[in-house]
Design a protein around this motif. Structure first.
Motif, mmCIF file in Angstrom:
data_model
loop_
_atom_site.group_PDB
_atom_site.id
_atom_site.type_symbol
_atom_site.label_atom_id
_atom_site.label_comp_id
_atom_site.label_asym_id
_atom_site.label_seq_id
_atom_site.Cartn_x
_atom_site.Cartn_y
_atom_site.Cartn_z
ATOM 1 N N GLY A 278 3.426 7.239 13.846
ATOM 2 C CA GLY A 278 4.094 5.943 13.913
ATOM 3 C C GLY A 278 4.670 5.423 12.617
ATOM 4 N N LEU A 279 4.660 6.222 11.534
ATOM 5 C CA LEU A 279 5.213 5.734 10.264
ATOM 6 C C LEU A 279 6.722 5.540 10.396
ATOM 7 C CD1 LEU A 279 4.487 5.176 7.229
ATOM 8 C CD2 LEU A 279 5.313 7.491 6.777
ATOM 9 N N PRO A 280 7.231 4.322 10.168
ATOM 10 C CA PRO A 280 8.666 4.073 10.328
ATOM 11 C C PRO A 280 9.502 4.882 9.332
ATOM 12 C CG PRO A 280 7.418 2.008 10.239
ATOM 13 C CD PRO A 280 6.480 3.103 9.821
ATOM 14 N N SER B 61 3.030 17.501 6.683
ATOM 15 C CA SER B 61 2.267 16.254 6.638
ATOM 16 C C SER B 61 3.162 15.058 6.942
ATOM 17 C CB SER B 61 1.608 16.079 5.269
ATOM 18 O OG SER B 61 0.543 16.983 5.087
ATOM 19 N N MET B 62 4.378 15.059 6.397
ATOM 20 C CA MET B 62 5.295 13.953 6.680
ATOM 21 C C MET B 62 5.602 13.873 8.171
ATOM 22 S SD MET B 62 6.951 11.377 5.559
ATOM 23 C CE MET B 62 7.335 11.462 3.807
ATOM 24 N N ASP B 63 5.816 15.014 8.801
ATOM 25 C CA ASP B 63 6.089 15.031 10.243
ATOM 26 C C ASP B 63 4.904 14.459 11.029
ATOM 27 O OD1 ASP B 63 8.539 16.173 9.741
ATOM 28 O OD2 ASP B 63 7.910 18.219 10.212
ATOM 29 N N VAL C 107 0.868 -1.184 0.000
ATOM 30 C CA VAL C 107 0.000 0.000 0.000
ATOM 31 C C VAL C 107 0.898 1.225 0.000
ATOM 32 C CG1 VAL C 107 -1.758 1.295 1.249
ATOM 33 C CG2 VAL C 107 -1.818 -1.216 1.251
ATOM 34 N N LEU C 108 0.711 2.096 -0.998
ATOM 35 C CA LEU C 108 1.498 3.324 -1.105
ATOM 36 C C LEU C 108 0.561 4.514 -0.979
ATOM 37 C CD1 LEU C 108 2.676 1.055 -3.300
ATOM 38 C CD2 LEU C 108 4.338 2.880 -3.709
ATOM 39 N N LEU C 109 0.951 5.480 -0.185
ATOM 40 C CA LEU C 109 0.197 6.725 -0.040
ATOM 41 C C LEU C 109 1.038 7.840 -0.644
ATOM 42 C CD1 LEU C 109 -2.308 8.166 1.009
ATOM 43 C CD2 LEU C 109 -1.259 8.258 3.268
ATOM 44 N N LEU C 110 0.576 8.395 -1.768
ATOM 45 C CA LEU C 110 1.364 9.361 -2.531
ATOM 46 C C LEU C 110 0.684 10.722 -2.538
ATOM 47 C CD1 LEU C 110 2.331 7.088 -5.564
ATOM 48 C CD2 LEU C 110 3.450 7.305 -3.328
ATOM 49 N N GLY C 111 1.511 11.783 -2.512
ATOM 50 C CA GLY C 111 0.952 13.125 -2.382
ATOM 51 C C GLY C 111 0.217 13.255 -1.060
ATOM 52 N N ALA C 112 0.675 12.508 -0.052
ATOM 53 C CA ALA C 112 -0.068 12.390 1.205
ATOM 54 C C ALA C 112 -0.210 13.732 1.902
ATOM 55 C CB ALA C 112 0.638 11.391 2.120
ATOM 56 N N ARG C 113 -1.411 13.941 2.411
ATOM 57 C CA ARG C 113 -1.708 15.191 3.118
ATOM 58 C C ARG C 113 -2.422 14.847 4.408
ATOM 59 N NH1 ARG C 113 -6.166 18.403 2.544
ATOM 60 N NH2 ARG C 113 -6.779 17.353 0.625
#
Length: 432
Positions: free
Chosen positions: A191-193, A183-185, A144-150
Motif C-alpha cells: 500500500g505504499l503510495p 523490496s520496493m515492489d 518517518v523515512l525508511l532508508l535502505g528498506a528491505r
C-alpha cells in the motif's frame, strides 16, 4: 492494531526481566534518556535515526556524516536494539551524535523519549518496522523515512495477513528508499503510495570499510595463512554442517588449511562446537582466547564486532545466510578487505549485486558441501587475488552509477524544511 497491543502486553513480563538484567540501560529502554531539563537537555533540533544493530548502523554512517556536514543546526540521536550497536556509534565519536538503546515499542515509553528529544524526523534503517514508533511520530506530523528498506517475501506475506495494519503502516511512512527493487515492489503491494517511493539505494555500498584491530591482526596472521584460510561469515543454522564437511575435505588434502567460523548469532556456539567435533575437527574458541593450530584448524569466532578482523585474515570468504533461505549477507565488506567471495543460491537481499559479481567472475555461487569443496580446491592465492580485485572494480562501478546519500538527505530536507537562514551580522558603526 489491537492484536499488536495484545502481543506487547503478553511480552511485558519478559521485557521486565530483561530490564532487571540490564539495569545500567533500563532508563534508555523506558524512554527516560536525555532529560528534558538538566545536563541531557537537547540544545539543537534532533533527528532520530534507528538501526537494529551493527550492520544497519554501519551502513548509515555515510548518511549521518553527510547530514551533519550539511545541517550544522541539527544533532542526531542514534538508537539500536543491541549494546554492540550502541557501542559502535559511540566509538565513532562524531560531534552532535548521541548513542542510546531504543525505547521499547510501548506508547508511553515512546512518548517519554519523544518528549525529551523532540526529534523533527525519524529515519529507520533497513527493516525496523515497529508500528507504535512509526505512528507516534507520524501523528505529530514529524516525517518517518525508511532508508535502505528491505522486505523479504516471507515478511511481506506476514504483513499481507494483516492488511489493515499494513495499510496504516505504509500510510504513515513519508518516504521510502528500498535496498533492492524486489523490496520496493513488496512495499508497493502493501500500500505504499507512488509519490512516497524514492530511488533504490543500497546504503551498504557507501559504507566505509571497517578497520580490524591492529594488534589482533598482527597476533593472528601467523596462525592463519591468508591464502589457506576460509572465513564462513555470518552463518545461520543449517549452514555450518555442509561448510564443515567441505572444509574437512580441504584440510585432509592440505593440513595447513584453516577455517574461521563466525556465526551470525554467537549464542549458538555450543551447538556449532558439537558440529565441529562431529566433523572430526578440533577447534579453538575465540571468546576464551583460544588460538588455531595444527590440531585445532577451526577457530570458532563466537564474538561480536570482529568481522573486519576475520575478513582481513581470510583469502576466501563464504557469505552466510545464502545456503539457507535467509537472503544472503553483504558482499561489500569482504570485497573491501580483498577476500574472494563465495556464496550459496539464496541471495535475494542483494540479487543485483551478486548477479553483477557472478557475471564478472568476481564471485561464485555454490550449493552444498560438494560445490563448496570444489570451489575451494580451485581457489589458490593468485585466483583469490584476481577475484578480489575484480570484485572491488565491479562494486565501484555500481556505486558510481547509483544515487548516493545526498539524494536521501535532499528528501529529508524537503519533508522537514531547510534551516532558517542565519541573519547577517550587524556592521560595527563606522567612525566617518
Amino acid at each position: 492494531m489491537l492484536s499488536y497491543r495484545i502481543l506487547l502486553s503478553l511480552a511485558a513480563p519478559g521485557l521486565a526481566l530483561l530490564l532487571l538484567r540490564d539495569r545500567p540501560f533500563a532508563r534508555e529502554r523506558l524512554g527516560l534518556s536525555g532529560a528534558a531539563n538538566g545536563p541531557g537537555r537537547v540544545q539543537q533540533p534532533a533527528i532520530w535515526l534507528h538501526g537494529a544493530s551493527n550492520g544497519e548502523l554501519a551502513s548509515a554512517r555515510p548518511l549521518i556524516e553527510r547530514l551533519l556536514a550539511r545541517r550544522p543546526d541539527l544533532c542526531i540521536v542514534a538508537t539500536s536494539n543491541s549494546r554492540t550497536g550502541r557501542a559502535l556509534v559511540e566509538s565513532w565519536a562524531l560531534p552532535r551524535v548521541s548513542a542510546r538503546l531504543a525505547p521499547y515499542d510501548y506508547r508511553w515509553a515512546l512518548r517519554l523519549f519523544i518528549g525529551r528529544w523532540q526529534p523533527r524526523a525519524l529515519i529507520l534503517i533497513e527493516s525496523e518496522l515497529w508500528p507504535n514508533r512509526i505512528f507516534e511520530m507520524a501523528r505529530r506530523d514529524r516525517p518517518v523515512l525508511l532508508l535502505g528498506a528491505r522486505l523479504s517475501a516471507r515478511s511481506a506475506a506476514r504483513w499481507q495477513r494483516m492488511p489493515a495494519l499494513a495499510r496504516r503502516l505504509t500510510g504513515a511512512i513519508a518516504y521510502l528508499s528500498a535496498q533492492d527493487p524486489a523490496s520496493m515492489d513488496r512495499f508497493a503491494t502493501l500500500g505504499l503510495p507512488p509519490e512516497r517511493r524514492g530511488p533504490v539505494i543500497d546504503l551498504k555500498a557507501f559504507a566505509p570499510a571497517a578497520r580490524p584491530d591492529a594488534d589482533d591482526l598482527k597476533a593472528l596472521a601467523p596462525l592463519l595463512p591468508r591464502a589457506r584460510t576460509l572465513l564462513a561469515a555470518s552463518t545461520h543454522e543449517g549452514e555450518e554442517a555442509p561448510i564443515l564437511e567441505a572444509f574437512a575435505r580441504r584440510w585432509r588434502a592440505d593440513p595447513q588449511a584453516r577455517l574461521v567460523l563466525a556465526p551470525r548469532h554467537p549464542r549458538r556456539a555450543a551447538q556449532i562446537a558439537a558440529l565441529i567435533e562431529r566433523a572430526g575437527l578440533g577447534h579453538a574458541l575465540r571468546s576464551n582466547g583460544g588460538l588455531p593450530g595444527s590440531e585445532r584448524p577451526v577457530l570458532l569466532a563466537d564474538t561480536m564486532g570482529e568481522m573486519a578482523l576475520w575478513y582481513a585474515l581470510a583469502g576466501v570468504s563464504f557469505i552466510g545466510g545464502s545456503l539457507v533461505d535467509k537472503g544472503g549477507h553483504t558482499p561489500f565488506e569482504p570485497a573491501a578487505a580483498g577476500s574472494a567471495i563465495l556464496h550459496g543460491p539464496h541471495v535475494a537481499n542483494f540479487t543485483a549485486v551478486y548477479g553483477a559479481l557472478d557475471r564478472a567472475g568476481a564471485a561464485e555461487g555454490v550449493a552444498g558441501a560438494d560445490g563448496l569443496s570444489a570451489a575451494l580446491a580451485a581457489l589458490d592465492g593468485a585466483e583469490q587475488t584476481r577475484r578480489a580485485a575484480c570484485a572491488r572494480e565491479v562494486l565501484a562501478g555500481l556505486r558510481a552509477e547509483a544515487p548516493g546519500p545526498d539524494t536521501l538527505i535532499d528528501a529529508l530536507e524537503g519533508l522537514m524544511g531547510a534551516p532558517a537562514p542565519t541573519p547577517p551580522a550587524e556592521k560595527e558603526p563606522g567612525n566617518g
